[in-house]
Design a protein around this motif. Structure first.
Motif, mmCIF file in Angstrom:
data_model
loop_
_atom_site.group_PDB
_atom_site.id
_atom_site.type_symbol
_atom_site.label_atom_id
_atom_site.label_comp_id
_atom_site.label_asym_id
_atom_site.label_seq_id
_atom_site.Cartn_x
_atom_site.Cartn_y
_atom_site.Cartn_z
ATOM 1 N N SER A 1 0.812 -1.221 0.000
ATOM 2 C CA SER A 1 0.000 0.000 0.000
ATOM 3 C C SER A 1 0.844 1.268 0.000
ATOM 4 N N LYS A 2 2.157 1.114 0.026
ATOM 5 C CA LYS A 2 3.120 2.216 -0.082
ATOM 6 C C LYS A 2 3.230 3.062 1.193
ATOM 7 N N HIS A 3 2.108 3.422 1.821
ATOM 8 C CA HIS A 3 2.153 4.198 3.061
ATOM 9 C C HIS A 3 2.081 3.280 4.275
ATOM 10 N N ALA A 4 2.099 1.962 4.048
ATOM 11 C CA ALA A 4 2.135 0.981 5.124
ATOM 12 C C ALA A 4 3.488 0.274 5.093
ATOM 13 N N THR A 5 3.787 -0.453 6.156
ATOM 14 C CA THR A 5 5.064 -1.160 6.246
ATOM 15 C C THR A 5 4.814 -2.635 6.524
ATOM 16 N N GLY A 6 5.834 -3.444 6.299
ATOM 17 C CA GLY A 6 5.766 -4.864 6.601
ATOM 18 C C GLY A 6 5.341 -5.698 5.408
ATOM 19 N N SER A 7 5.988 -6.842 5.257
ATOM 20 C CA SER A 7 5.638 -7.765 4.182
ATOM 21 C C SER A 7 4.401 -8.566 4.563
ATOM 22 N N VAL A 8 3.866 -9.304 3.597
ATOM 23 C CA VAL A 8 2.746 -10.203 3.890
ATOM 24 C C VAL A 8 3.149 -11.188 4.974
ATOM 25 N N ASP A 9 4.342 -11.753 4.856
ATOM 26 C CA ASP A 9 4.813 -12.721 5.845
ATOM 27 C C ASP A 9 4.911 -12.088 7.235
ATOM 28 N N GLU A 10 5.425 -10.876 7.322
ATOM 29 C CA GLU A 10 5.551 -10.209 8.624
ATOM 30 C C GLU A 10 4.186 -9.909 9.232
ATOM 31 N N LEU A 11 3.242 -9.500 8.396
ATOM 32 C CA LEU A 11 1.891 -9.240 8.899
ATOM 33 C C LEU A 11 1.249 -10.520 9.407
ATOM 34 N N VAL A 12 1.413 -11.608 8.688
ATOM 35 C CA VAL A 12 0.819 -12.876 9.108
ATOM 36 C C VAL A 12 1.406 -13.338 10.427
ATOM 37 N N ARG A 13 2.724 -13.290 10.559
ATOM 38 C CA ARG A 13 3.352 -13.738 11.801
ATOM 39 C C ARG A 13 2.928 -12.867 12.981
ATOM 40 N N ALA A 14 2.814 -11.567 12.761
ATOM 41 C CA ALA A 14 2.355 -10.679 13.829
ATOM 42 C C ALA A 14 0.900 -10.956 14.187
ATOM 43 N N SER A 15 0.099 -11.291 13.201
ATOM 44 C CA SER A 15 -1.312 -11.595 13.458
ATOM 45 C C SER A 15 -1.451 -12.873 14.266
ATOM 46 N N ILE A 16 -0.663 -13.877 13.946
ATOM 47 C CA ILE A 16 -0.685 -15.116 14.730
ATOM 48 C C ILE A 16 -0.312 -14.823 16.178
ATOM 49 N N ALA A 17 0.734 -14.022 16.354
ATOM 50 C CA ALA A 17 1.172 -13.674 17.715
ATOM 51 C C ALA A 17 0.100 -12.901 18.477
ATOM 52 N N ALA A 18 -0.722 -12.141 17.755
ATOM 53 C CA ALA A 18 -1.781 -11.349 18.380
ATOM 54 C C ALA A 18 -3.054 -12.153 18.622
ATOM 55 N N GLY A 19 -3.072 -13.406 18.192
ATOM 56 C CA GLY A 19 -4.235 -14.252 18.423
ATOM 57 C C GLY A 19 -5.279 -14.213 17.331
ATOM 58 N N VAL A 20 -4.941 -13.633 16.202
ATOM 59 C CA VAL A 20 -5.890 -13.577 15.085
ATOM 60 C C VAL A 20 -6.029 -14.973 14.479
ATOM 61 N N LYS A 21 -7.270 -15.394 14.268
ATOM 62 C CA LYS A 21 -7.543 -16.704 13.679
ATOM 63 C C LYS A 21 -7.944 -16.611 12.207
ATOM 64 N N VAL A 22 -8.565 -15.485 11.825
ATOM 65 C CA VAL A 22 -8.964 -15.264 10.435
ATOM 66 C C VAL A 22 -8.450 -13.889 10.025
ATOM 67 N N LEU A 23 -7.529 -13.852 9.083
ATOM 68 C CA LEU A 23 -6.910 -12.613 8.632
ATOM 69 C C LEU A 23 -7.213 -12.402 7.156
ATOM 70 N N THR A 24 -7.800 -11.272 6.822
ATOM 71 C CA THR A 24 -7.961 -10.897 5.426
ATOM 72 C C THR A 24 -7.014 -9.737 5.136
ATOM 73 N N ILE A 25 -6.162 -9.913 4.151
ATOM 74 C CA ILE A 25 -5.210 -8.874 3.756
ATOM 75 C C ILE A 25 -5.880 -8.038 2.673
ATOM 76 N N THR A 26 -5.948 -6.744 2.895
ATOM 77 C CA THR A 26 -6.769 -5.875 2.041
ATOM 78 C C THR A 26 -5.988 -4.628 1.640
ATOM 79 N N ASP A 27 -4.893 -4.819 0.947
ATOM 80 C CA ASP A 27 -4.144 -3.645 0.515
ATOM 81 C C ASP A 27 -4.975 -2.812 -0.453
ATOM 82 N N HIS A 28 -4.601 -1.532 -0.564
ATOM 83 C CA HIS A 28 -5.349 -0.597 -1.395
ATOM 84 C C HIS A 28 -5.206 -0.963 -2.865
ATOM 85 N N ALA A 29 -6.342 -1.129 -3.536
ATOM 86 C CA ALA A 29 -6.349 -1.516 -4.945
ATOM 87 C C ALA A 29 -5.888 -0.360 -5.819
#
Length: 287
Positions: free
Chosen positions: A11-39
């Motif tokens: 999204s350019k104004h955001a940081t972190g790769s898909v992999d980094e976001l997923v790993r952080a989401s797992i650590a935060a207890g997220v069970k269902v994650l939808t990645i929704t970068d700006h089209a």
């Protein structure tokens, strides 16, 4: 925990790769994650995916689905910008890729005189011309038939009184259920700054949106709800969702939804295990 709104460096104004976001989401207890970068969108190419990047973006999500299978459900989404005249472009973009979830959001509003107002320009949000156009565009978005949910429809609460926003939104409330489009409860309003309407100064640490006063009316009109952190950094994965839901449950919120293959899946909140998203308490709603 379900997080249906999140962003990566694509999204350019955001940081972190898909992999980094997923790993952080797992650590935060997220069970269902939808990645929704700006089209991709013609108005602004500096804060979103480019068309040439879409294949890489979805390939990254597909790899993460395989690598983290069994740890978290990862879904393919995009956050589309809506302006009058954008319908054909967004429709064609959706037809090119298999999506689980399509958010429609308004970030840019063209007011008379060909002036563009961005929804994060807080001192400009209370202008009559802007409000007229914003809510006209929101009505058109709801009637477009393109999207599964509206992203942060009440983000104007960062710079506009709740009374004004509610008065403008109330006539549109029947359109959510009628058009099968969910209302997003966006947890980033707990983190973002807002405008003190008396002093005109920007302040922090105040819940600006989602509107707690609006929620019972949406429930009365049978609206469905999605939830999202709107994370733009892996450290914000899942941020604010639990606190937001704890505050909204006493107001009558009974279920939240997420989308898979553009189908709505409702998850009741009346059981302690509901946010773990067990198969036994899911209900699939065909759109």
């Amino acid at each position: 925990m379900i997080d249906s709104h999140s962003h990566t460096f694509y999204s350019k104004h955001a940081t972190g790769s898909v992999d980094e976001l997923v790993r952080a989401s797992i650590a935060a207890g997220v069970k269902v994650l939808t990645i929704t970068d700006h089209a991709p969108f013609a108005v602004d190419s500096d804060n979103r995916l480019l068309e040439a990047e879409l294949d890489y973006y979805f390939a990254d999500i597909d790899r993460a689905q395989q690598e983290y299978q069994g740890q978290i459900k990862i879904l393919r989404g995009l956050e589309f910008d809506y302006m009058p005249g954008s319908e054909s472009y967004n429709h064609d973009l959706m037809a090119r890729y298999e999506l689980d979830f399509a958010i429609g959001s308004i970030h840019y509003v063209e007011v008379p005189g060909n002036r563009m107002v961005k929804v994060w320009e807080l001192p400009r949000l209370a202008g009559q011309a802007f409000l007229d156009r914003y809510f006209a565009n929101l009505e058109a978005l709801l009637e477009s038939g393109l999207f599964d949910a509206v992203g942060h429809a009440d983000t104007l609460l960062r710079g506009v009184s709740e009374e004004v926003v509610l008065r403008r939104l109330e006539p549109l409330l029947p359109l959510f259920a009628r058009n099968g489009i969910a209302y997003e409860l966006n947890a980033s309003g707990i983190r973002k700054s807002s405008l003190d309407l008396e002093s005109g100064h920007e302040i922090h640490g105040v819940w600006s949106y989602p509107s707690r006063a609006l929620l019972p009316q949406l429930i009365t009109h049978n609206a469905a709800f999605t939830v999202g952190s709107d994370a733009h950094d892996p450290c914000d994965a899942g941020a604010g969702i639990r606190d937001m839901l704890n505050a909204l449950l006493p107001l009558g919120l009974q279920s939240i939804s997420y989308f898979e293959c553009r189908r709505r899946i409702d998850v009741p909140l009346d059981e302690p295990a509901a946010l773990a998203v067990g198969q036994s308490n899911q209900k699939i709603i065909l759109q």
